[in-house]
Design an enzyme around this catalytic site. Structure first.
Site, PDB file in Angstrom:
ATOM      1  N   LYS A   1      30.614  15.709 -42.924  1.00  0.00           N
ATOM      2  CA  LYS A   1      31.889  16.491 -43.383  1.00  0.00           C
ATOM      3  C   LYS A   1      32.897  15.048 -42.692  1.00  0.00           C
ATOM      4  O   LYS A   1      32.847  14.727 -41.847  1.00  0.00           O
ATOM      5  CB  LYS A   1      32.301  17.531 -42.929  1.00  0.00           C
ATOM      6  CG  LYS A   1      31.403  18.703 -43.647  1.00  0.00           C
ATOM      7  CD  LYS A   1      31.740  20.156 -43.245  1.00  0.00           C
ATOM      8  CE  LYS A   1      30.960  20.956 -44.048  1.00  0.00           C
ATOM      9  NZ  LYS A   1      31.451  22.352 -43.742  1.00  0.00           N
TER      10      LYS A   1
ATOM     11  N   HIS B   1      38.433  14.386 -40.108  1.00  0.00           N
ATOM     12  CA  HIS B   1      39.786  14.468 -40.685  1.00  0.00           C
ATOM     13  C   HIS B   1      40.993  14.349 -39.532  1.00  0.00           C
ATOM     14  O   HIS B   1      40.831  14.137 -38.395  1.00  0.00           O
ATOM     15  CB  HIS B   1      40.006  15.606 -41.500  1.00  0.00           C
ATOM     16  CG  HIS B   1      39.752  16.978 -40.713  1.00  0.00           C
ATOM     17  ND1 HIS B   1      40.375  17.497 -39.737  1.00  0.00           N
ATOM     18  CD2 HIS B   1      38.964  18.025 -40.892  1.00  0.00           C
ATOM     19  CE1 HIS B   1      40.094  18.699 -39.266  1.00  0.00           C
ATOM     20  NE2 HIS B   1      39.102  18.819 -40.031  1.00  0.00           N
TER      21      HIS B   1
ATOM     22  N   HIS C   1      40.808  16.513 -36.550  1.00  0.00           N
ATOM     23  CA  HIS C   1      39.787  16.069 -35.316  1.00  0.00           C
ATOM     24  C   HIS C   1      40.229  14.878 -34.711  1.00  0.00           C
ATOM     25  O   HIS C   1      40.348  14.768 -33.471  1.00  0.00           O
ATOM     26  CB  HIS C   1      38.545  15.457 -36.135  1.00  0.00           C
ATOM     27  CG  HIS C   1      37.762  16.608 -36.708  1.00  0.00           C
ATOM     28  ND1 HIS C   1      37.294  16.586 -37.929  1.00  0.00           N
ATOM     29  CD2 HIS C   1      37.301  17.807 -36.319  1.00  0.00           C
ATOM     30  CE1 HIS C   1      36.789  17.674 -38.321  1.00  0.00           C
ATOM     31  NE2 HIS C   1      36.703  18.549 -37.426  1.00  0.00           N
TER      32      HIS C   1
END
Length: 614
Positions: A176, A179, A182
């Site tokens: 994933k 982003h 994070h």
């Protein structure tokens, strides 16, 4: 160099690592004698670093805090009346119930510059701690990036000596996008790790990956159809994400294309995950490959960010047995109750709602895994503190998690702390197309490279413009993040990326570059002696008010670190070196270099890589 009067030792003071503490002790010594109070009590009342309208002196003492019987203004005046200037303090002035002391700048300058020189060059950073909680990390610990913060040096202290911290941060989900949330966790967590190390703690930096669950079943099904071994090795994170998106599209009805979805995708994914849970070798081999190659790519990105981890953990590392044991303990202590076939913990009386610990179908949930994971970490590391750096959207989950641990009567439950943060709004490329952090970093690099090329002369002097623009861009991203209050959301703005004014990354790097250039520009006319010979420099010639202000600013750095350091505002330095008598020029050059050294230490504490040219 004349010897100074002997001062008493004071618990909590560190004159060997903070020259300013010597002058605080001198102030406290005088106050304690006049008011007949313990010197430790007087030392606690000596405040420094205060600025603003009406603030006088370098230290301020508020007499009312000592809670003496009598007229506090009279006590303050008595402190001034009995004061005699010496090599530590040059004046004392009463202002009502407050007393302002002014340090002897000549002595402070001499001691401070010598101390910073010693701790930076003659007795530099301490060795890395070999273990935490009795567990050796020599084999597991990843090497730090070359520009990483090192323990020891001016500004650090040993107040946390012998204490162990685990800080869990970043924690992306494999396959994933990495982003903006994070990124904030990564920046804040890395800083906290450095900050605790600067205060003497042993720190274990842990990355708790989202590396288990049905999504790996989906990935396995997708990889069979869309996977490429070559692309996986080249960039596992991006390739797995592409595979994940494609196979999910196959299994989901699209109202625009009206293509019939493949009904077997999710069934096959569940079957694969069941095989993983059952320990099937073939299934686990593919999962291990996905995980290991993703970590390789993560390490590249973290290295670029000048950030490292000691342990790459994850959901997969929490054993099923540990979760079963945690649930059994909850049941034994009567903490759980049944609700529609599921097991829950009712936390309503703590205003935390209810939380499920086992679903109706018998599967465990996040909080069960978190409980078991925390217990495993305690058993292995015996930490004094464990910090979870997680976005504020998870406030309730973390509060429930901590409360359940408390109800389970774990002796270490109060050692856990949640450091939360707000969201980054609008973080994307200038075209608004970013999905991965790497795209943002590449765009930042390009922006800075374009900016650097606007000054052709300076651009041609930079050894590696692309690497410099990369570090400058990363600094801009990080400082924009750190300039915002941690708990607040903030809007990511490209215009601030290129600003060389105020609290921006380019401004901070520019300040360091200017300081770095002073020594180069003044050679060979003015040359600073080697660190071993600098004690011979006569610093008494640094009599300008601006020099005094710089020295006092540098002297407060250890105190700033102690009080949860977040940023260092470099003073605008306007002293002239060239054209001065040699003794003055050399002394000023030493002050410049010292300011650069302290600024560099502070920047590394913030995980930034100081530049010499830009």
């Amino acid at each position: 160099m004349s010897s100074l009067p002997t001062l008493p030792s004071v618990a909590g003071a560190s004159p060997s690592s903070s020259a300013l503490d010597t002058f605080k002790i001198a102030t406290a010594h005088h106050v304690s004698k006049v008011l007949d109070i313990p010197i430790e009590k007087a030392f606690e009342g000596v405040e420094s670093g205060k600025t603003g309208k009406g603030v006088k002196g370098d230290f301020n003492v508020a007499v009312p805090r000592f809670k003496l019987k009598g007229d506090v203004k009279a006590f303050a005046q008595k402190i001034v009346d009995e004061f005699k200037p010496d090599e530590y303090l040059e004046s004392a002035e009463a202002n009502g119930a407050f007393v302002a002391f002014r340090v002897n700048a000549t002595t402070l300058t001499r001691l401070l510059l010598a101390q910073i020189n010693t701790l930076t060059y003659l007795n530099p950073a301490a060795n890395e701690p070999p273990s935490i909680g009795g567990i050796s990390l020599s084999d597991d610990r990843e090497p730090k990036p070359p520009g990483a913060f090192k323990t020891g040096g001016f500004g650090t202290n040993t107040s946390g000596e012998g204490k162990n911290l685990i800080v869990e941060f970043s924690s992306p989900n494999i396959a994933k996008p990495f982003h903006a949330g994070h990124l904030r966790s990564t920046i804040i967590g890395a800083f906290l790790g450095n900050l605790y190390e600067a205060n003497g703690w042993n720190v274990l930096r842990m990355n708790y990956l989202g590396d288990w669950g049905k999504q790996f079943g989906i990935l396995a099904v997708g990889f069979e159809k869309y996977g490429s071994e070559e692309k996986l090795k080249e960039d596992a994170i991006t390739h797995l994400y592409d595979v994940y998106v494609k196979i999910n599209a196959d299994g989901t009805e699209d109202p625009e294309t009206k293509i019939t979805p493949d009904p077997t995708v999710h069934d096959r994914a569940r079957e694969f995950f069941v095989r993983m849970e059952a320990g099937d070798k073939e299934a686990l081999a593919l999962w291990t490959k996905f995980r290991d190659l993703s970590i390789v790519k993560y390490k590249e990105t973290y290295g670029r960010l000048n950030i490292h981890f000691d342990v790459y953990s994850g959901e997969s590392q929490v054993s099923h047995e540990g979760q079963t044991k945690a649930l059994a303990q909850l049941q034994e202590q009567g903490v759980v109750e049944e609700s529609k076939g599921a097991l829950i913990v009712d936390l309503e009386k703590y205003k935390l709602g209810k939380t499920i610990v086992r679903k109706q179908d018998g599967t465990y949930v996040y909080i069960t895994r978190d409980i078991a994971g925390a217990a495993q970490r305690w058993d292995k590391y015996k930490f004094d503190k464990m910090i979870y750096v997680v976005a504020s959207q998870q406030d309730l989950h973390l509060a429930q998690f901590f409360k359940v641990l408390e109800l389970m009567k774990y002796s270490w439950a109060d050692r856990l702390q949640h450091i939360n943060f707000g969201m980054v709004l609008g973080m994307s490329t200038r075209k608004g197309t970013a999905v991965f952090l790497e795209q943002i970093l590449n765009e930042s690099k390009d922006v800075m490279h374009e900016q650097m090329k606007t000054n052709e002369d300076k651009y041609n002097q930079v050894d590696d413009p692309l690497e410099t623009s990369d570090k400058l861009g990363i600094t801009a991203v990080k400082v924009q993040d750190m300039a915002a209050r941690r708990v607040n959301n903030y809007k990511f703005e490209w215009t601030r990326m290129t600003s060389f004014e105020g609290d921006t990354g380019p401004y901070l790097q520019y300040a360091h570059v200017r300081l770095s250039s002073v020594e180069r520009k003044n050679a060979p006319t003015v040359v600073l002696p080697a660190p071993e010979q600098r004690s011979q420099i006569d610093t008494s010639v640094l009599t300008e008010p601006s020099a005094r202000a710089i020295v006092l600013l540098l002297a407060t750095y250890p105190d700033v670190v102690k009080t949860a350091f977040t940023s260092l505002e470099p003073s605008t330095i306007t002293l002239i070196v060239k054209g001065q008598p040699n003794d003055v020029a050399v002394a000023r050059l030493w002050l410049y270099v010292t300011a650069k050294d302290v600024l560099a230490h502070a920047m590394k504490l913030l995980t930034l890589e100081p530049l010499e040219k830009m």
